[in-house]
Design an enzyme around this catalytic site. Structure first.
Site, mmCIF file in Angstrom:
data_model
loop_
_atom_site.group_PDB
_atom_site.id
_atom_site.type_symbol
_atom_site.label_atom_id
_atom_site.label_comp_id
_atom_site.label_asym_id
_atom_site.label_seq_id
_atom_site.Cartn_x
_atom_site.Cartn_y
_atom_site.Cartn_z
ATOM 1 N N HIS A 234 0.816 -1.203 0.000
ATOM 2 C CA HIS A 234 0.000 0.000 0.000
ATOM 3 C C HIS A 234 0.855 1.259 0.000
ATOM 4 O O HIS A 234 0.611 2.204 -0.764
ATOM 5 C CB HIS A 234 -0.902 -0.060 1.238
ATOM 6 C CG HIS A 234 -1.909 1.017 1.388
ATOM 7 N ND1 HIS A 234 -1.670 2.155 2.134
ATOM 8 C CD2 HIS A 234 -3.182 1.130 0.935
ATOM 9 C CE1 HIS A 234 -2.758 2.914 2.135
ATOM 10 N NE2 HIS A 234 -3.683 2.316 1.419
ATOM 11 N N ASN A 340 -13.468 4.646 3.496
ATOM 12 C CA ASN A 340 -14.107 4.137 2.281
ATOM 13 C C ASN A 340 -15.448 3.463 2.559
ATOM 14 O O ASN A 340 -15.779 2.457 1.946
ATOM 15 C CB ASN A 340 -13.173 3.123 1.590
ATOM 16 C CG ASN A 340 -11.853 3.726 1.181
ATOM 17 O OD1 ASN A 340 -11.766 4.918 0.893
ATOM 18 N ND2 ASN A 340 -10.820 2.911 1.146
#
Length: 833
Positions: A234, A340
């Site tokens: 990431h 999210n």
């Protein structure tokens, strides 16, 4: 020289503590001391600030800083001596001296109460974070997206890249950067004075710091390395968006070239996520993340990027939020992802640490054309305000976060979606602004970005989304570079306001260069409940003068959101300050309440009760498929007063009459608008058990003392009736498991007792194997019955896994992984009759 060396050793913090013996469950906590860390002291002490403060960083090597750090070190040695005497099994791990003053401590859980009695010690629980899950890209193309161009970065670089982030240092607190990726080529870079820092085997003249912060709970072989060859992923993508090298080809023979937002900036790699998990990459605990923040400030980072998060807990109990706000006070710009979760939770889904008041919290949008021909749309997944527990107006800004092409390990490139991708656009943008305006404060950088943003639009529709989704709008660096006027605060949030409310907020202003001429003041409301009015005390404003805004709510006002912008206009120049409030008319307090006084089984009945409440917030939605959000039937309320701080409390519905449906919620203060956040919704939050499954469980994690209400409501159109629930407080232990009997005969079930005196055994969590093969079983009255028919005689290993209902609420804000789950292994010998 020895004393100076000791101070810098304190800054480095050593490593995670060696673990005490196995006689008791071990926990890791942060203990802070009364003095502020160096960063906060610099912000408040003019004498120290004059000696130690640098532009957007703190010098730890000046005589004044060294003297203050020695004072902190002495206090920490005193604490260590007290620990040795009071809790011999305790071990100190990290030392915090810049963003915080304190230490991390690993100790038996049974000694926590004693730790809290040490003079001057404030104990912070451990919160676990992970890199926010990347949303699969909506596009399959690998062409370069227009992210940096869309936000105006190339116009700030200049034709010769003279102001492309040179000298500015961006610290990435994440899962570890691949410093060998060609997007971070060190060609043309040289180490600044005092660098490299950390593990220099993982640094380059581009990635100038490389550190890892392994948790004491992991023995993973790569935990102590700044880059994990198996799990790091990431951070490499995030770092490329923020500061990937200019015009880097994305394929060996050319490919579509891409650039980071601040391509000439330096990167600092702070790998705070070090604990491998089966399905979610690397996790990190708050003691390690707080140390990474502390170290990033000590190392001279100017911007900190955190594309990590977990559901919000009380900010007063979140040491990462505290560390971030302290870093901001020292002049370091913290930029954090919003989360999210909008598509599953709706409004009220901002993550922690995106709830840090002084951080710049970032939402995600699609990449429009930038010229109005193709507008930016808000990303469907991008979390929305307010923060569900602290009820702040967030996010602060929006940036491109859909179909973002950037670097990934193994010298590759990939498209990803997420607020994780939007956040480094803002971190890189902040770096550009800091290079061009080195005297700007953190609040001024935030103001410049938030007040000059472009409108963000609803997907597939015209108009503008709520400030609860876009904040100040999608950043425009060209306008932010010349903001003309600064405001403090950068947004105005009143939270929940009752009927009859009247109050004012003051907006301070500062000339940002060219902003002295009068501005017209107006209110552009996106929504305004009937009976609510927001008015400026003046219709014109000159930079440097304060602006007072008065909110009044009539005694008969309609419930609902008030949102929009305070707009400052001067000719063609427009600056916007987002505002939000929610007029509430709570009804829950009118319902009769039964009182819960002790853990145990309770009975309720919704039949014949009033139906006063049909919706709850925040979050606004059910998080999981199958969780009803329209609760138009009757409800029953059970009240509970929490007198002390605990790890958790909650209820699970364990039975109900045939045909009836009941859906629980947990709220604070008799108010359906104060759901305690994600844990107050009947959904599983544990990512290791299947996140966002409907479960008849609600509770609170790391709650403050206060008054709470369990509401048992009936979905619209459903049948009300009788139900039974279990109530627990402070359940931090997994179920007990033991083998019953000594002789095990083929054809008769093996009997294993699985019991839990807290929240109770969750039958759906049970799993059993005999000789490595899963078996069907029955669970009756606390006993697991494993079939033996068809098995051969001989020795076999039985493995049983069991969790309790609290485990369904143990999102990663609770460490370690699966703390309320036990795995039991035992050999048995099977014999014929």
């Amino acid at each position: 020289m020895f004393a100076l060396t000791a101070v810098f050793a304190l800054l480095a913090g050593g490593s995670a503590a060696a673990l005490p013996g196995p006689s008791d469950k071990l926990v890791e906590v942060v203990v802070t001391l009364p003095r502020p860390g160096l960063a906060l002291e610099v912000a408040h002490d003019r004498t120290l600030a004059a000696a130690a403060h640098r532009s957007h960083s703190v010098s730890v090597r000046t005589p004044a800083s060294v003297s203050y750090l020695r004072t902190l070190a002495a206090s920490q040695r005193t604490l260590a001596a007290q620990l040795t005497e009071s809790i011999p099994a305790a071990r100190i791990g990290w030392h915090y001296s810049v963003a915080l003053d304190g230490v991390s401590v690993v100790l038996p859980a049974s000694d926590l109460a004693r730790l809290r009695t040490l003079p001057g010690a404030t104990v912070w629980p451990t919160v676990t974070y992970h890199a926010l899950p990347d949303v699969p890209a909506s596009s399959t193309t690998t062409a370069a997206g227009p992210g940096p161009a869309l936000i105006g970065a190339p116009e700030l670089w200049g034709s010769n890249l003279a102001t492309a982030g040179q000298g500015v240092k961006i610290g990435l607190i994440d899962d570890g950067i691949d410093q060998e990726h060609p997007y971070f080529s060190p060609a043309g870079f040289s180490y600044p004075a005092g660098y490299p820092k950390g593990n220099t085997a993982y640094t380059t003249p581009k990635v100038i710091v490389a550190r890892a912060f392994p948790s004491p709970s992991t023995h993973w072989r790569y935990a102590g390395r700044p880059f994990d060859p198996l799990y790091s992923f990431h951070a490499t993508h995030v770092a490329g968006i923020a500061a990937g090298d200019y015009d880097t080809p994305t394929a060996p023979h050319g490919g579509s070239p891409i650039s980071g937002v601040a391509p000439k900036a330096y990167l600092g790699n702070y790998k705070a996520l070090t604990v491998p998990t089966a399905d979610y990459g690397l996790d990190g605990n708050s003691p390690e993340i707080a140390k990474a923040i502390d170290q990033a400030v000590a190392d001279g980072m100017n911007v900190i990027n955190l594309s990590i998060g977990e559901p919000e807990v009380q900010p007063r109990r979140d040491i990462v939020v505290q560390a971030l706000d302290n870093a901001a006070a020292a002049g370091v710009v913290p930029v954090v992802a919003a989360g999210n979760d909008y598509d599953s939770g709706g409004l009220g889904t901002i993550d922690s640490p995106g709830n840090a008041p002084d951080a710049i919290t970032v939402a995600a949008s699609t990449m429009g054309a930038g010229d109005g021909t193709r507008p930016d749309h808000v990303a469907d997944f991008s979390s929305a305000g307010p923060t569900p527990v602290s009820l702040q107006l967030k996010p602060d800004v929006t940036a491109p976060g859909v179909d973002v092409l950037s670097s990934v390990p193994s010298h590759d490139y990939e498209l990803l979606d997420g607020t994780s991708m939007a956040t480094p656009h803002v971190a890189g943008g902040a770096a550009l602004l800091l290079q061009r305006h080195p005297t700007w404060t953190v609040e001024q950088v935030k103001s410049a970005l938030a007040s000059t943003g472009d409108e963000v639009h609803p997907t597939g529709r015209s108009g503008q989304v709520s400030v609860l989704r876009e904040g100040g709008g999608r950043i425009d660096l060209v306008r932010a570079d010349q903001p003309l006027i600064f405001t403090n605060p950068t947004s105005l949030g009143w939270g929940l306001v009752p009927r009859g409310f009247a109050g004012t907020k003051r907006l301070s202003t500062t000339d940002a260069g060219g902003g002295n001429a009068p501005w017209s003041v107006s209110i552009h409301a996106q929504s305004l409940p009937r009976g609510a009015k927001l008015e400026p005390h003046a219709k014109t404003l000159v930079a440097g003068a304060p602006l007072t805004l008065r909110l009044t709510v009539s005694a008969t006002a309609q419930a609902g959101d008030g949102s929009g912008f305070v707009v400052l206009t001067r000719d063609s120049d427009v600056r916007r300050i987002a505002f939000w409030f929610h007029v509430e008319v709570p009804q829950l307090g009118l319902d009769p309440h039964r009182t819960l006084r002790a853990p145990g089984l309770y009975h309720g009945d919704t039949a014949g009760k009033a139906s006063r409440v049909s919706t709850y917030r925040y979050p606004q939605r059910g998080l999981a498929p199958g969780v009803p959000v329209h609760l138009g039937g009757p409800e029953q309320v059970f009240g509970f007063t929490l007198q002390r701080r605990v790890a958790n409390f909650g209820i699970v519905i364990v039975g109900h009459s045939r045909g009836i449906r009941v859906s629980p919620r947990l709220v604070a203060d008799d108010d359906e608008n104060r759901v305690v956040g994600y844990t107050g919704i009947p959904s599983s939050l544990n990512p290791y058990q299947g996140v966002y499954r409907a479960e008849p469980v609600v509770g609170a994690v790391l709650p403050d003392p206060g008054t709470y209400d369990f509401v048992f409501d009936t979905p619209t159109g459903a049948k009300p009736g009788a139900f039974t629930f279990r109530f627990w407080i402070d359940d931090t232990s997994p179920p007990s498991i033991r083998l019953l009997g000594h002789r095990h005969t083929i054809g008769r079930p093996i009997r294993i007792a699985v019991r839990d005196s807290g929240s109770g055994v969750d039958p759906s969590s049970l799993h059993a194997t005999i000789g490595g093969k899963s078996v069907r079983f029955r669970y009756v009255h606390g006993v697991l019955l494993l079939p033996t028919k068809g098995l051969r005689s001989g020795r076999r290993t039985i493995v049983v896994r069991a969790s309790d209902f609290q485990e369904t609420k143990n999102m990663e804000d609770v460490g370690p992984v699966l703390p309320n789950t036990r795995v039991f292994r035992t050999p048995v010998t099977l014999r014929h009759q």
